[in-house]
Write a protein that holds these residues in place. Structure first.
Motif, PDB file in Angstrom:
ATOM      1  N   LEU A 203      41.661   1.956  -6.133  1.00 20.60           N
ATOM      2  CA  LEU A 203      40.951   0.707  -6.360  1.00 20.60           C
ATOM      3  C   LEU A 203      40.446   0.132  -5.045  1.00 20.60           C
ATOM      4  O   LEU A 203      39.286  -0.285  -4.929  1.00 20.60           O
ATOM      5  N   PHE A 204      41.295   0.125  -4.020  1.00 26.28           N
ATOM      6  CA  PHE A 204      40.888  -0.397  -2.714  1.00 26.28           C
ATOM      7  C   PHE A 204      39.717   0.407  -2.160  1.00 26.28           C
ATOM      8  O   PHE A 204      38.728  -0.158  -1.686  1.00 26.28           O
ATOM      9  N   ASP A 205      39.827   1.743  -2.225  1.00 31.83           N
ATOM     10  CA  ASP A 205      38.767   2.598  -1.674  1.00 31.83           C
ATOM     11  C   ASP A 205      37.447   2.388  -2.407  1.00 31.83           C
ATOM     12  O   ASP A 205      36.381   2.280  -1.780  1.00 31.83           O
TER      13      ASP A 205
ATOM     14  N   ASP B 244      36.185  -1.321  -1.556  1.00 30.27           N
ATOM     15  CA  ASP B 244      35.861  -1.509  -0.144  1.00 30.27           C
ATOM     16  C   ASP B 244      34.644  -0.672   0.243  1.00 30.27           C
ATOM     17  O   ASP B 244      33.761  -1.144   0.969  1.00 30.27           O
ATOM     18  N   ASN B 245      34.577   0.556  -0.252  1.00 34.66           N
ATOM     19  CA  ASN B 245      33.468   1.427   0.121  1.00 34.66           C
ATOM     20  C   ASN B 245      32.142   0.954  -0.460  1.00 34.66           C
ATOM     21  O   ASN B 245      31.123   0.952   0.231  1.00 34.66           O
ATOM     22  N   ILE B 246      32.148   0.548  -1.731  1.00 32.37           N
ATOM     23  CA  ILE B 246      30.880   0.138  -2.325  1.00 32.37           C
ATOM     24  C   ILE B 246      30.387  -1.161  -1.689  1.00 32.37           C
ATOM     25  O   ILE B 246      29.176  -1.395  -1.570  1.00 32.37           O
TER      26      ILE B 246
ATOM     27  N   ILE C 292      28.987   2.527   0.883  1.00 30.42           N
ATOM     28  CA  ILE C 292      29.425   3.926   0.836  1.00 30.42           C
ATOM     29  C   ILE C 292      29.688   4.314  -0.616  1.00 30.42           C
ATOM     30  O   ILE C 292      30.494   3.682  -1.298  1.00 30.42           O
ATOM     31  N   LEU C 293      29.016   5.362  -1.082  1.00 34.41           N
ATOM     32  CA  LEU C 293      29.198   5.808  -2.453  1.00 34.41           C
ATOM     33  C   LEU C 293      30.428   6.705  -2.556  1.00 34.41           C
ATOM     34  O   LEU C 293      30.784   7.391  -1.595  1.00 34.41           O
ATOM     35  N   PRO C 294      31.116   6.718  -3.707  1.00 38.06           N
ATOM     36  CA  PRO C 294      32.336   7.511  -3.857  1.00 38.06           C
ATOM     37  C   PRO C 294      32.100   8.997  -3.619  1.00 38.06           C
ATOM     38  O   PRO C 294      31.029   9.529  -3.925  1.00 38.06           O
TER      39      PRO C 294
ATOM     40  N   LEU D  82      24.108   3.080   0.101  1.00 35.85           N
ATOM     41  CA  LEU D  82      23.684   1.974  -0.755  1.00 35.85           C
ATOM     42  C   LEU D  82      23.242   0.811   0.113  1.00 35.85           C
ATOM     43  O   LEU D  82      24.020   0.257   0.889  1.00 35.85           O
ATOM     44  N   LEU D  83      21.958   0.461   0.017  1.00 33.98           N
ATOM     45  CA  LEU D  83      21.419  -0.638   0.820  1.00 33.98           C
ATOM     46  C   LEU D  83      21.624  -1.989   0.143  1.00 33.98           C
ATOM     47  O   LEU D  83      21.889  -2.989   0.797  1.00 33.98           O
TER      48      LEU D  83
END
Length: 216
Positions: free
Chosen positions: A37-39, A42-44, A48-50, A210-211
């Motif tokens: 969940l954190f990753d 935080d990434n999106i 940052i895409l999975p 992702l911009l």
């Protein structure tokens, strides 16, 4: 194609706009759920895409969602998301079987909701595989009165637009590119929709970034 991105943006939307979401306490995989969940969130947030999901493995996320409309006294909702690799579905072609980590959920006596995801550019190639998936569920005795499914055409921005001009545009696209899947969906009265995560471009390393996140 894009399932993890949809899951990440769904969770982000639920947490940023609709209420609060958290791992369910005392679940056997609480720690793994917290890490994933954190990753995802935080990434999106960072654009940052999975990464690609591990093959032959189901990551189970037991969550509790608390809607922000507390005045209506809506109780917290228990949700479990099952994250799996798209490559795993290839095994059911021509009568094959799923890995046991997936089979145990498909054979269990629990209510399931399937998000069937295909790419705007690959829908035509995915039609027969989606059709095989429906047949696999029916072989397992899954009634579509108790199992729900929604077909999502992801990366809709590849059509040249972030949305559809009308329901007919989406219906025509699915009917033309996925006739067998479309017939199954219509027979069981299942839903169809489109999706785009937002504005995406490749960086200097050739990675998609992702911009701007499309929370609508």
């Amino acid at each position: 194609t894009g399932k993890s991105v949809i899951l990440a943006s769904m969770l982000y939307h639920m947490n940023a706009r609709a209420g609060a979401i958290r791992p369910k306490r005392n679940s056997p995989n609480t720690k793994e759920a917290e890490v994933l969940l954190f990753d995802l969130l935080d990434n999106i947030r960072k654009g940052i895409l999975p990464a690609r999901t591990t093959v032959n493995q189901v990551t189970r996320l037991d969550m509790v969602f608390e809607p922000n409309n507390r005045s209506k006294k809506v109780k917290p909702i228990d949700l479990t998301f099952l994250e799996m690799a798209g490559d795993d579905h290839m095994k059911i072609r021509r009568g094959g079987v799923y890995h046991r980590s997936i089979e145990e959920y498909l054979n269990s006596d629990i209510p399931l909701n399937f998000i069937l995801v295909t790419d705007y550019n690959t829908a035509k190639e995915d039609d027969s595989l989606m059709f095989s998936f429906f047949n696999e569920l029916e072989r397992k005795g899954r009634s579509f009165k108790s199992v729900n499914a929604i077909l999502v055409i992801s990366k809709w921005d590849k059509s040249g637009s972030m949305g559809v001009s009308s329901e007919e545009q989406l219906a025509d696209y699915i009917q033309q590119n996925m006739p067998m899947t479309n017939q199954k969906m219509d027979t069981y009265g299942l839903s169809k929709t489109f999706y785009t995560v937002g504005s995406v471009e490749k960086n200097e390393k050739g990675e998609d970034r992702l911009l701007q996140l499309n929370l609508s």
